[in-house]
Design a protein around this motif. Structure first.
Motif: not given
Length: 574
Positions: A22, A27, A46, A48-49, A53, A58-59
């Motif tokens: 990752p 971001s 996406y 998962d992101r 968020q 934080k991944q």
């Protein structure tokens, strides 16, 4: 008009199985890309992101797990039939064969409501924090810090206890093999301790250096978990010369040698084994940050792993009960395990019995490896939210293997320290089983109660991709009834007039832990769905959301983010 939110990458549309490390950059939280979330072919990456968020996380870990590998992992963590064979001695003596069978039926029915309730929460907030994160998400603001902090410590206590029990069982079975092959072998307490230390160090090394291949390893573990049942059942049914009658298996509740006032009470007290066996399907949530498309895969994994283990458990249990010729002789056998006695009586002490016992030892070792993984991940998540001492050190992730190596080391050290209790008495591990069940039931009750309270107050829940719909509140209530029942009876000793050795010290340890938690409420972790940024209010309202969401989900999502945006804009005014 530019619909791309500043700081948010465009969603990848094609399905991707990339398991590359990752990104380490942080971001800024933001809204979904309009075109991407309106497309049904969104990559799981996406989603998962977006979940991370929204939860402000934080991944840092690799997402190596998919649906099948996640089901495989969770099935191994549960370790149903493997553990059943090892810890059923006490229940057989107290409740008899029928008591063991019917208490397991009741436990599976009651735990199902818990699994469904937790699965819905896992879909809303797929995070390694699990129960303590959900409590923080749904608890009333006034009690959010305290309840979340308590849930985090209780989850850690439960998982650390389970790992110690699993390692103890593997070590004890290895010594049981020694007794099977040499009846003059004298078992010492320090033998068990040394074996536990060796097992723990091997599991720690596996979790650190084989982390990249963990998903594949879990496939191997799961294949063994499901297939090993076949030879065990086949051999016992084929070679047992005289089997018990159905009346004995389903209606014989034993002679109540413990001295309880009634058979019913003896059966209820003896159900701790069943409580323990059906637990841990929720551990799929602790692996959420290593699962691709976690918002839908994790709840499905929890439910499917639970369901798939039911036929395996009852196949082993019913076969085992039909093949026991004498319960008391089996429990008092020199090996210390009733199932080793049954193997010896059925096919002798030669190669056949050795092979079957080795199969069960290996199966339990795989269970211990899976439990070690999920225990270290829970500790990592709690440390990341500054819930434990030395949080900064425990929350570090190895920059090459992408595993929380310090949490793994701490988990190993704690299990080794617990193994030292064996030098005093092996009875301590009966207390550790009770303590694990009590602590985990407490976390179930806390998270489900907060979830149900939010519903009953009419407060809108954040959208999830898996839901029970209108049945949700009813299932939540039934889950709370079951957890209260299991929590209460897990404190009881095995006999009405216990001495120092047979007393259930779990109540003393639990009260001490709760006192310590109440004196150290320094936990500042509060879960928020993070505020989003947009170029204007108009841009915000034009965003589209996944087609799986209902109209109410969309309305809640947009209104919540608009309120947060307006609050942020007001704070910026001079």
């Amino acid at each position: 008009m530019n619909l791309q939110t500043p700081g948010i990458p465009s969603a990848p549309i094609a399905d991707s199985k990339d398991a590359s490390p990752p990104s380490q950059e942080t971001s800024r939280p933001g809204l979904p890309h309009a075109e991407a979330l309106g497309n049904d072919n969104i990559s799981p990456i996406y989603y998962d992101r977006l979940d991370m968020q929204r939860m402000g996380k934080k991944q840092e870990l690799r997402r190596n797990f998919r649906l099948l590998s996640s089901i495989a992992f969770t099935s191994c963590v549960m370790g149903t039939w493997e553990v059943l064979l090892c810890i059923s001695n006490q229940s057989l003596l107290i409740a008899g064969p029928a008591g063991v069978f019917w208490s397991l039926v009741w436990a599976y029915i009651g735990q199902l409501f818990v699994v469904l309730s937790l699965a819905e929460m896992a879909s809303i907030a797929p995070t390694a924090g699990g129960q303590y994160h959900w409590v923080s998400e749904f608890a009333p603001r006034a009690y959010q810090k305290m309840l979340s902090y308590a849930s985090g410590w209780l989850s850690a206590l439960a998982l650390q206890s389970f790992l110690a029990v699993n390692c103890f069982l593997v070590a004890r079975m290895i010594l049981g093999l020694a007794v099977l092959n040499n009846e003059t072998f004298i078992l010492r307490q320090w033998h068990i301790t040394l074996l536990i230390i060796a097992i723990v160090l091997a599991l720690a090394a596996f979790n650190i250096f084989a982390g990249k291949h963990l998903a594949f390893a879990e496939f191997v573990f799961a294949a063994f978990h499901f297939l090993a049942v076949i030879p065990i059942v086949a051999v016992l049914l084929a070679f047992t010369p005289k089997k018990q009658s159905a009346k004995v298996v389903f209606r014989d509740f034993g002679e109540d040698i413990a001295g309880w006032s009634s058979t019913s009470l003896a059966v209820i007290v003896g159900q701790l084994c069943s409580f323990f066996i059906v637990l841990r399907s929720e551990t799929a949530a602790q692996m959420s940050e290593e699962v691709s498309d976690a918002g839908i895969v994790v709840p499905r994994s929890m439910i499917w792993s639970y369901i798939l283990n039911i036929p395996l458990t009852f196949a082993i249990l019913v076969t085992f009960l039909f093949c026991i010729d004498d319960v008391y002789s089996a429990v008092d056998s020199p090996s210390g395990f009733a199932f080793i006695y049954v193997f010896r009586k059925t096919i002798g002490a030669g190669a056949g019995a050795n092979v079957l016992v080795h199969v069960i030892v290996i199966a339990n070792l795989f269970v211990a490896a899976s439990v070690f993984t999920v225990t270290s991940r829970q500790l990592f998540a709690f440390a990341r939210d500054d819930g434990v001492p030395a949080s900064g050190w425990l929350a570090k992730v190895h920059n090459r293997y992408y595993v929380p190596q310090n949490s793994i080391a701490a988990t190993a050290l704690f299990t080794i320290l617990l193994s030292l209790l064996i030098l005093g008495s092996t009875e301590a591990f009966a207390t550790i089983i009770s303590l694990g069940v009590i602590a985990l039931m407490a976390t179930y009750a806390l998270s489900i109660s907060c979830f149900l309270l939010k519903r009953r107050r009419g407060q809108r829940l954040p959208p999830g991709r898996w839901s029970m719909g209108r049945a949700g509140p009813t299932v939540n209530v039934l889950a709370l009834i079951y957890t209260a029942w299991a929590f209460f009876w897990s404190f009881w000793p095995v006999e009405p007039n216990p001495d120092y050795a047979t007393f259930n010290w779990a109540i003393s340890i639990f009260m001490a832990v709760m006192w310590w938690i109440s004196r150290h409420r320094r936990f500042e972790h509060i879960v928020h769905f993070t505020a989003t940024t947009a170029t204007s209010n108009t841009d915000l309202l034009l965003y589209r959301v996944p087609s799986a969401w209902t109209t109410l989900d969309v309305k809640y999502y947009r209104e919540s983010m608009l309120q947060e945006l307006n609050s942020a804009l007001l704070k910026r005014k001079p």
